[in-house]
Structure formats: structure tokens, C-alpha cells
Design a protein around this motif. Structure first.
Motif, PDB file in Angstrom:
ATOM      1  N   THR A   1      45.090  57.825  28.088  1.00 28.45           N
ATOM      2  CA  THR A   1      44.287  56.903  27.359  1.00 28.45           C
ATOM      3  C   THR A   1      43.860  55.737  28.074  1.00 28.45           C
ATOM      4  N   VAL A   2      42.867  55.212  27.450  1.00 27.06           N
ATOM      5  CA  VAL A   2      41.990  54.046  27.981  1.00 27.06           C
ATOM      6  C   VAL A   2      42.492  52.876  27.422  1.00 27.06           C
ATOM      7  N   GLU A   3      43.180  51.884  28.137  1.00 24.61           N
ATOM      8  CA  GLU A   3      43.423  50.586  27.430  1.00 24.61           C
ATOM      9  C   GLU A   3      42.778  49.559  28.176  1.00 24.61           C
ATOM     10  N   GLU A   4      41.820  48.750  27.829  1.00 21.70           N
ATOM     11  CA  GLU A   4      41.096  47.579  28.186  1.00 21.70           C
ATOM     12  C   GLU A   4      42.233  46.509  28.235  1.00 21.70           C
ATOM     13  N   PRO A   5      42.779  45.932  29.154  1.00 23.48           N
ATOM     14  CA  PRO A   5      43.501  44.891  29.425  1.00 23.48           C
ATOM     15  C   PRO A   5      42.884  43.601  28.994  1.00 23.48           C
ATOM     16  N   VAL A   6      43.667  42.656  28.326  1.00 23.02           N
ATOM     17  CA  VAL A   6      43.226  41.389  27.885  1.00 23.02           C
ATOM     18  C   VAL A   6      43.727  40.337  28.873  1.00 23.02           C
ATOM     19  N   VAL A   7      42.730  39.656  29.783  1.00 24.10           N
ATOM     20  CA  VAL A   7      43.143  38.796  30.655  1.00 24.10           C
ATOM     21  C   VAL A   7      42.298  37.477  30.335  1.00 24.10           C
ATOM     22  N   ASN A   8      43.009  36.275  30.265  1.00 17.77           N
ATOM     23  CA  ASN A   8      42.581  35.089  30.079  1.00 17.77           C
ATOM     24  C   ASN A   8      41.480  34.642  31.284  1.00 17.77           C
ATOM     25  N   ASN A   9      40.325  34.561  31.081  1.00 19.59           N
ATOM     26  CA  ASN A   9      39.481  34.336  32.470  1.00 19.59           C
ATOM     27  C   ASN A   9      39.731  32.694  32.935  1.00 19.59           C
ATOM     28  N   ASP A  10      40.310  31.915  31.890  1.00 20.50           N
ATOM     29  CA  ASP A  10      40.548  30.730  32.580  1.00 20.50           C
ATOM     30  C   ASP A  10      41.491  30.745  33.539  1.00 20.50           C
ATOM     31  N   ILE A  11      42.445  31.377  33.523  1.00 17.10           N
ATOM     32  CA  ILE A  11      43.458  31.443  34.267  1.00 17.10           C
ATOM     33  C   ILE A  11      43.177  31.921  35.720  1.00 17.10           C
ATOM     34  N   ILE A  12      42.119  32.921  36.050  1.00 24.20           N
ATOM     35  CA  ILE A  12      41.499  33.253  37.008  1.00 24.20           C
ATOM     36  C   ILE A  12      40.895  32.119  37.917  1.00 24.20           C
ATOM     37  N   GLU A  13      39.831  31.623  36.905  1.00 18.82           N
ATOM     38  CA  GLU A  13      38.991  30.673  37.501  1.00 18.82           C
ATOM     39  C   GLU A  13      39.925  29.110  38.246  1.00 18.82           C
ATOM     40  N   LYS A  14      41.178  29.131  37.514  1.00 15.21           N
ATOM     41  CA  LYS A  14      41.957  27.946  38.137  1.00 15.21           C
ATOM     42  C   LYS A  14      42.873  28.435  39.178  1.00 15.21           C
ATOM     43  N   THR A  15      42.600  29.829  39.346  1.00 14.61           N
ATOM     44  CA  THR A  15      43.743  30.262  40.501  1.00 14.61           C
ATOM     45  C   THR A  15      43.008  30.249  41.556  1.00 14.61           C
ATOM     46  N   ASP A  16      43.625  30.045  42.743  1.00 16.80           N
ATOM     47  CA  ASP A  16      43.085  29.971  44.215  1.00 16.80           C
ATOM     48  C   ASP A  16      42.739  31.305  44.742  1.00 16.80           C
ATOM     49  N   ALA A  17      41.578  31.421  45.599  1.00  9.82           N
ATOM     50  CA  ALA A  17      41.039  32.707  45.925  1.00  9.82           C
ATOM     51  C   ALA A  17      42.243  33.484  46.968  1.00  9.82           C
ATOM     52  N   ALA A  18      43.065  32.835  47.548  1.00 11.01           N
ATOM     53  CA  ALA A  18      44.108  33.453  48.277  1.00 11.01           C
ATOM     54  C   ALA A  18      45.023  33.746  47.534  1.00 11.01           C
ATOM     55  N   ALA A  19      45.330  33.207  46.265  1.00 17.02           N
ATOM     56  CA  ALA A  19      46.326  33.898  45.495  1.00 17.02           C
ATOM     57  C   ALA A  19      45.895  35.002  44.886  1.00 17.02           C
ATOM     58  N   ILE A  20      44.699  34.907  44.357  1.00 18.01           N
ATOM     59  CA  ILE A  20      44.272  36.365  43.607  1.00 18.01           C
ATOM     60  C   ILE A  20      44.060  37.549  44.522  1.00 18.01           C
ATOM     61  N   LEU A  21      43.742  37.168  46.024  1.00 17.80           N
ATOM     62  CA  LEU A  21      43.793  38.092  47.167  1.00 17.80           C
ATOM     63  C   LEU A  21      45.121  38.816  47.305  1.00 17.80           C
ATOM     64  N   GLU A  22      45.821  37.793  47.090  1.00 19.34           N
ATOM     65  CA  GLU A  22      47.478  38.282  47.448  1.00 19.34           C
ATOM     66  C   GLU A  22      47.926  39.203  46.133  1.00 19.34           C
ATOM     67  N   LEU A  23      47.368  38.874  45.083  1.00 25.48           N
ATOM     68  CA  LEU A  23      47.734  39.914  43.748  1.00 25.48           C
ATOM     69  C   LEU A  23      47.307  41.007  44.005  1.00 25.48           C
ATOM     70  N   VAL A  24      45.936  41.148  44.424  1.00 26.12           N
ATOM     71  CA  VAL A  24      45.148  42.446  44.537  1.00 26.12           C
ATOM     72  C   VAL A  24      45.710  43.139  45.401  1.00 26.12           C
ATOM     73  N   ARG A  25      46.459  42.598  46.698  1.00 23.45           N
ATOM     74  CA  ARG A  25      47.045  43.504  47.758  1.00 23.45           C
ATOM     75  C   ARG A  25      48.440  43.888  47.549  1.00 23.45           C
ATOM     76  N   GLN A  26      48.908  43.280  46.224  1.00 21.75           N
ATOM     77  CA  GLN A  26      50.342  43.713  45.946  1.00 21.75           C
ATOM     78  C   GLN A  26      50.076  45.083  44.923  1.00 21.75           C
ATOM     79  N   LEU A  27      48.990  45.473  44.875  1.00 22.93           N
ATOM     80  CA  LEU A  27      48.810  46.774  44.182  1.00 22.93           C
ATOM     81  C   LEU A  27      49.138  47.941  45.179  1.00 22.93           C
ATOM     82  N   PRO A  28      49.553  49.089  44.422  1.00 29.45           N
ATOM     83  CA  PRO A  28      49.702  50.132  45.608  1.00 29.45           C
ATOM     84  C   PRO A  28      48.466  50.361  46.156  1.00 29.45           C
ATOM     85  N   PRO A  29      48.646  50.990  47.242  1.00 31.91           N
ATOM     86  CA  PRO A  29      47.350  51.089  48.203  1.00 31.91           C
ATOM     87  C   PRO A  29      46.201  51.864  47.684  1.00 31.91           C
ATOM     88  N   ALA A  30      46.468  53.091  47.144  1.00 33.19           N
ATOM     89  CA  ALA A  30      45.421  53.816  46.656  1.00 33.19           C
ATOM     90  C   ALA A  30      44.784  53.190  45.349  1.00 33.19           C
TER      91      ALA A  30
END
Lengths: 203, 146
Positions: free
Chosen positions: B68-97
Motif C-alpha cells: 500500500t502507498v501511504e503518503e506521509p504528512v510532514v510539516n514543511n516549517d519544521i524542515i525549513e527551521k531545521t539545520d542542514a547538518a541535522a537533516i543530513l544526520e536524519l537521512v543517515r539514520q535510515l537503513p543503508p538500502a
């Protein structure tokens, strides 16, 4: 699922702004070192003369098998030829005159001379006739026996006169015919005489 | 370096990726054809391929299909206010694949078909990894908000 969401575009934009750590010098040094290592390496697969890999061993084994098979074939062929070739019969072969030591026209006497056999009959086929020379008979120790030397004090040798030719017994025609038939049977035994026929018997 | 940073698990791996990519670039510079594309695109592709090789070495791509396809709902304001390094760290916490698929699709603009060809997986598996990435990121971003 096939479109990027707005927050993903925001994430991409944020990551593009991501400051890069100042590692340029170390990275370039590492690149330089690796490139030098690549250049120093003469070949990717250098030839190692004293190291034979598995493929090489298989090749050597194959060549050895091939040589063995060829040797076996030649050996079997030669042994087959030996079995086919009849043994030389000295009695039926013509004598070969043996030159005396002083190369004069002297011939050995029949009693003293050694009879050398003719070359054995070869199994003639087109290949052997074209390619192969007639084989010499196997050297026997008998043939290597020295011929008794002719006494030097012979008058023929002394005067250098041609000696009377002496023929071997094989050239001499037989003086009398060999009797044929069975001994004790005379021509009278073959005479047909009239006898009483059993069919004409009187009852 | 920024490209390698997106795919690498840390700065040192990014430096290794960049080094290997530049060595490959110098060794195959004679194969570059400017009629097929510009040099920047060619070098970017080399870096991405090298990054994917590193990811393949430390992770295994299993075949998974998306139900099933679930489109997540994410508040863009949170991303805009978040530091780039923090976002990169979030992405790196994903499983490798999942991490590789997310960066390839959402940031570098690859299609699922191209991702499948690059990683040796099916399009469905690529979609599943993207969905997983979105779900995980939604949870993590929501956690930042709270």
C-alpha cells in the motif's frame, strides 16, 4: 509514489547548502598516492615466470598426455610391424658375398662363409613405399661374428691372380631327382584289372 | 564532496568515496565524450556509482514489494527551521538500502527504474524503500517537533 513531495524538495535544497568539511588537502594527497601506485604498477597481470597457475598445470598435463598418446601410438605401430614381419630364413636366402679384408676378388668358401639374410619382407602399402626406407633386419650377434681371415700365404693372393669362382650349394643344380611317391609301390600296383561285377552276379 | 556526503555514513567514508571516484575519473578520462554530456554530469555519475558501490559493500538489498502507498504528512516549517547538518544526520539514520534509494530518488532525481538498474533491485523494491524512508523520516521529524 512517483513524485517528490514538497518536504523532500526542501530536504534536497537543505542538503545542497550543506557545508563541505575542509578535507581537500588530505583527499588530494590520497588521490595522488593512489595514482602513483597505479603508475608504478607495470601491468595489471604481471608475468610471473616461475609461478604456474591452475590453468598452466592443466595445459602441461594436457601436453604430457598428448605426448604420451603419440609415443604409445608409435610404439604400438612399430611393435605391430615387428609381429607382421616374418623371421628371416637363412636357408632360403641367397648368400651375399662378403668382401674380404683386402678387397680382392676373393670369395669365401661355402663352408666357412657366413650367410647373411636378405632384408625382411616389408608389409608394403602405399605409405610405407613412399615414405619409409626398407628396414634393416635386427642385428644379431651371429652376424657380427668375424669372418675367418683368408690365409695370406695363399698362392692366389700372393700372385694376385683371380681365383676360381666357387659357387654356393644353392646355385648348384641337384644331380639326381628326388624319388617321388611311396617306396615299395610299383606301376603294376596301379594297373586296372577286370574283376567280377557284383551286379552281374547270377542268382 | 557534497554528493558523496549525502550517500556516505560519515565524513571519512565520504572522503574515501571521493578519492576513489577521482582516481577512477583520472584513469578513465580518455573515455570521456563531451558530445554525450558535460564533464560535471560525468563526474557526478562517477561519484554516485562509487557511493553505491560502498553502500552495496555494507548492506544487502532484499527483494520487497510495496503493498500500500501511504503518503506521509510532514510539516514543511519544521524542515525549513531545521539545520542542514541535522537533516543530513536524519537521512543517515535510515537503513543503508533505504537511505540510498531515498537520496537517489528525492535528491538526485533518479527514477525507480534507474534506481532498480543501479542497485540491482526491482522497481517495486525501490518504491518500497522510498515509502519506508518517508515513514521513518516523518516519525523522526515529528519527534524533532515534539
Amino acid at each position: 509514489m512517483n513524485n517528490t513531495t514538497p518536504y523532500e524538495k526542501l530536504i534536497a535544497a537543505k542538503l545542497e547548502e550543506m557545508p563541505v568539511p575542509d578535507m581537500a588537502d588530505s583527499i588530494w594527497a590520497s588521490i595522488d598516492m593512489q595514482l602513483d601506485a597505479v603508475v608504478d604498477t607495470p601491468k595489471e597481470n604481471p608475468v610471473q615466470p616461475f609461478k604456474i597457475n591452475v590453468k598452466g598445470w592443466f595445459t602441461i598435463a594436457g601436453v604430457a598426455l598428448l605426448i604420451g598418446a603419440i609415443w604409445w601410438y608409435i610404439h604400438s605401430q612399430s611393435s605391430a610391424d615387428k609381429t607382421v614381419t616374418p623371421a628371416p630364413v637363412p636357408e632360403k636366402t641367397a648368400p651375399v658375398p662378403v668382401a674380404p679384408a683386402d678387397s680382392s676378388s676373393l670369395y669365401p668358401t661355402p663352408g666357412n662363409g657366413t650367410v647373411l639374410p636378405l632384408p625382411p619382407l616389408m608389409k608394403k602399402d602405399s605409405i610405407s613405399v613412399i615414405d619409409k626406407l626398407p628396414q634393416q633386419p635386427p642385428v644379431d650377434s651371429i652376424h657380427l661374428q668375424p669372418i675367418p681371415a683368408i690365409p695370406v700365404d695363399s698362392p692366389a693372393v700372393k700372385d694376385n691372380r683371380p681365383q676360381e669362382r666357387v659357387f654356393d650349394s644353392i646355385y648348384v643344380l641337384p644331380t639326381h631327382k628326388k624319388p617321388r611317391g611311396v617306396k615299395g609301390i610299383t606301376p603294376n600296383d596301379y594297373r586296372i584289372s577286370v574283376q567280377k561285377d557284383s551286379t552281374h552276379k547270377q542268382p | 564532496m557534497a554528493i558523496a556526503m549525502r550517500y556516505a555514513a560519515d565524513t571519512h567514508e565520504a572522503a574515501d568515496i571521493l578519492t576513489q571516484a577521482f582516481v577512477k575519473m583520472f584513469r578513465s578520462i580518455h573515455t570521456f565524450d563531451n558530445t554525450k554530456g558535460n564533464f560535471h554530469g560525468w563526474l557526478k555519475r562517477i561519484i554516485i556509482n562509487e557511493s553505491l558501490d560502498h553502500i552495496k559493500q555494507r548492506s544487502r538489498f532484499t527483494s520487497l514489494e510495496l503493498d500500500t502507498v501511504e503518503e506521509p504528512v510532514v510539516n514543511n516549517d519544521i524542515i525549513e527551521k531545521t539545520d542542514a547538518a541535522a537533516i543530513l544526520e536524519l537521512v543517515r539514520q535510515l537503513p543503508p538500502a533505504t537511505h540510498a534509494v531515498f537520496v537517489l530518488y528525492a535528491i538526485d532525481g533518479y527514477t525507480h527504474k534507474e534506481i532498480g538498474g543501479q542497485l540491482g533491485i526491482s522497481e517495486g523494491t525501490s518504491k518500497w524503500h522510498l515509502s519506508e524512508a518517508r515513514k521513518i523520516l516523518q516519525q523522526k521529524i515529528t519527534a524533532i517537533k515534539n
